[in-house]
Motif scaffolding. Structure first.
Motif, PDB file in Angstrom:
ATOM      1  N   SER A  31       0.799  -1.233   0.000  1.00  0.00           N
ATOM      2  CA  SER A  31       0.000   0.000   0.000  1.00  0.00           C
ATOM      3  C   SER A  31       0.827   1.277   0.000  1.00  0.00           C
ATOM      4  O   SER A  31       0.354   2.317  -0.438  1.00  0.00           O
ATOM      5  CB  SER A  31      -0.955   0.015   1.189  1.00  0.00           C
ATOM      6  OG  SER A  31      -0.242   0.012   2.399  1.00  0.00           O
ATOM      7  N   ILE A  32       2.059   1.218   0.464  1.00  0.00           N
ATOM      8  CA  ILE A  32       2.829   2.468   0.571  1.00  0.00           C
ATOM      9  C   ILE A  32       3.573   2.820  -0.714  1.00  0.00           C
ATOM     10  O   ILE A  32       3.849   3.989  -0.957  1.00  0.00           O
ATOM     11  CB  ILE A  32       3.808   2.448   1.752  1.00  0.00           C
ATOM     12  CG1 ILE A  32       4.840   1.361   1.577  1.00  0.00           C
ATOM     13  CG2 ILE A  32       3.085   2.311   3.061  1.00  0.00           C
ATOM     14  CD1 ILE A  32       6.035   1.555   2.465  1.00  0.00           C
ATOM     15  N   TYR A  33       3.862   1.833  -1.556  1.00  0.00           N
ATOM     16  CA  TYR A  33       4.648   2.119  -2.756  1.00  0.00           C
ATOM     17  C   TYR A  33       3.912   3.004  -3.766  1.00  0.00           C
ATOM     18  O   TYR A  33       4.535   3.916  -4.331  1.00  0.00           O
ATOM     19  CB  TYR A  33       5.181   0.823  -3.365  1.00  0.00           C
ATOM     20  CG  TYR A  33       6.144   0.160  -2.411  1.00  0.00           C
ATOM     21  CD1 TYR A  33       7.438   0.661  -2.253  1.00  0.00           C
ATOM     22  CD2 TYR A  33       5.748  -0.905  -1.613  1.00  0.00           C
ATOM     23  CE1 TYR A  33       8.321   0.099  -1.341  1.00  0.00           C
ATOM     24  CE2 TYR A  33       6.621  -1.472  -0.699  1.00  0.00           C
ATOM     25  CZ  TYR A  33       7.897  -0.969  -0.570  1.00  0.00           C
ATOM     26  OH  TYR A  33       8.771  -1.522   0.346  1.00  0.00           O
ATOM     27  N   PRO A  34       2.611   2.818  -3.984  1.00  0.00           N
ATOM     28  CA  PRO A  34       1.899   3.773  -4.846  1.00  0.00           C
ATOM     29  C   PRO A  34       1.888   5.187  -4.254  1.00  0.00           C
ATOM     30  O   PRO A  34       1.966   6.173  -4.987  1.00  0.00           O
ATOM     31  CB  PRO A  34       0.482   3.210  -4.926  1.00  0.00           C
ATOM     32  CG  PRO A  34       0.616   1.768  -4.611  1.00  0.00           C
ATOM     33  CD  PRO A  34       1.765   1.672  -3.646  1.00  0.00           C
ATOM     34  N   GLY A  70       6.628  15.892  -6.617  1.00  0.00           N
ATOM     35  CA  GLY A  70       7.831  16.620  -6.233  1.00  0.00           C
ATOM     36  C   GLY A  70       7.979  16.807  -4.734  1.00  0.00           C
ATOM     37  O   GLY A  70       8.798  17.603  -4.286  1.00  0.00           O
ATOM     38  N   TYR A  71       7.226  16.058  -3.934  1.00  0.00           N
ATOM     39  CA  TYR A  71       7.279  16.185  -2.481  1.00  0.00           C
ATOM     40  C   TYR A  71       8.410  15.381  -1.865  1.00  0.00           C
ATOM     41  O   TYR A  71       8.860  15.678  -0.767  1.00  0.00           O
ATOM     42  CB  TYR A  71       5.962  15.767  -1.846  1.00  0.00           C
ATOM     43  CG  TYR A  71       4.777  16.603  -2.249  1.00  0.00           C
ATOM     44  CD1 TYR A  71       4.923  17.909  -2.689  1.00  0.00           C
ATOM     45  CD2 TYR A  71       3.492  16.086  -2.193  1.00  0.00           C
ATOM     46  CE1 TYR A  71       3.835  18.675  -3.054  1.00  0.00           C
ATOM     47  CE2 TYR A  71       2.399  16.843  -2.547  1.00  0.00           C
ATOM     48  CZ  TYR A  71       2.572  18.130  -2.980  1.00  0.00           C
ATOM     49  OH  TYR A  71       1.485  18.891  -3.334  1.00  0.00           O
ATOM     50  N   LEU A  74       5.280   6.718  -4.923  1.00  0.00           N
ATOM     51  CA  LEU A  74       5.351   7.105  -6.335  1.00  0.00           C
ATOM     52  C   LEU A  74       4.586   8.406  -6.574  1.00  0.00           C
ATOM     53  O   LEU A  74       5.079   9.316  -7.249  1.00  0.00           O
ATOM     54  CB  LEU A  74       4.805   5.981  -7.217  1.00  0.00           C
ATOM     55  CG  LEU A  74       4.825   6.234  -8.718  1.00  0.00           C
ATOM     56  CD1 LEU A  74       6.251   6.442  -9.217  1.00  0.00           C
ATOM     57  CD2 LEU A  74       4.158   5.081  -9.452  1.00  0.00           C
ATOM     58  N   ARG A  75       3.395   8.510  -6.006  1.00  0.00           N
ATOM     59  CA  ARG A  75       2.573   9.719  -6.157  1.00  0.00           C
ATOM     60  C   ARG A  75       3.272  10.931  -5.530  1.00  0.00           C
ATOM     61  O   ARG A  75       3.328  12.007  -6.134  1.00  0.00           O
ATOM     62  CB  ARG A  75       1.195   9.493  -5.533  1.00  0.00           C
ATOM     63  CG  ARG A  75       0.241  10.633  -5.697  1.00  0.00           C
ATOM     64  CD  ARG A  75      -1.175  10.313  -5.244  1.00  0.00           C
ATOM     65  NE  ARG A  75      -1.282   9.879  -3.873  1.00  0.00           N
ATOM     66  CZ  ARG A  75      -1.578   8.641  -3.493  1.00  0.00           C
ATOM     67  NH1 ARG A  75      -1.793   7.699  -4.386  1.00  0.00           N
ATOM     68  NH2 ARG A  75      -1.669   8.332  -2.216  1.00  0.00           N
TER      69      ARG A  75
END
Length: 112
Positions: free
Chosen positions: A46-49, A58-59, A52-53
């Motif tokens: 759940s954390i990898y998307p 750019g955060y 990526l987002r």
């Protein structure tokens, strides 16, 4: 109890930015830190998307490096200046929402 996907998405963005703001980290370590803080409904994928987002916005920025223990390469994440600004905005919104919800829930509890 399950939390709606939209609500969870927004909370997870803020939580992950908050963790990365504390220092450079990688995906699995983020997952472990979330679980250690009893963040609900976290699955391994759940954390990898989210990462990526956050990267596309750019955060956060990432860098592939060898792991410290000689294992496979890891993608290490650091927060950017725009990520710090987004985290600050999230924190303000979170405190306002949390304050309002606590007031409502206290009122409901006091009415009983």
């Amino acid at each position: 109890m399950t939390i709606s996907n939209q609500l969870m998405k927004g909370l997870l963005d803020g939580a992950i930015l908050g963790l990365i703001a504390h220092g450079e980290t990688y995906g699995y370590e983020i997952l472990e830190k979330l679980k250690a803080q009893q963040f609900p409904e976290i699955s391994d994928g759940s954390i990898y998307p989210v990462l990526l987002r956050l990267s596309k916005k750019g955060y956060v920025q990432s860098e592939m490096r060898k792991s410290d223990n000689g294992g496979p390469k890891r993608k290490y994440y650091t927060i950017t200046e725009s990520g710090r600004k987004e985290l600050q905005a999230f924190t303000v919104k979170w405190h306002a929402l949390n304050h309002g919800m606590n007031n409502i829930l206290r009122r409901d509890k006091d009415a009983k």
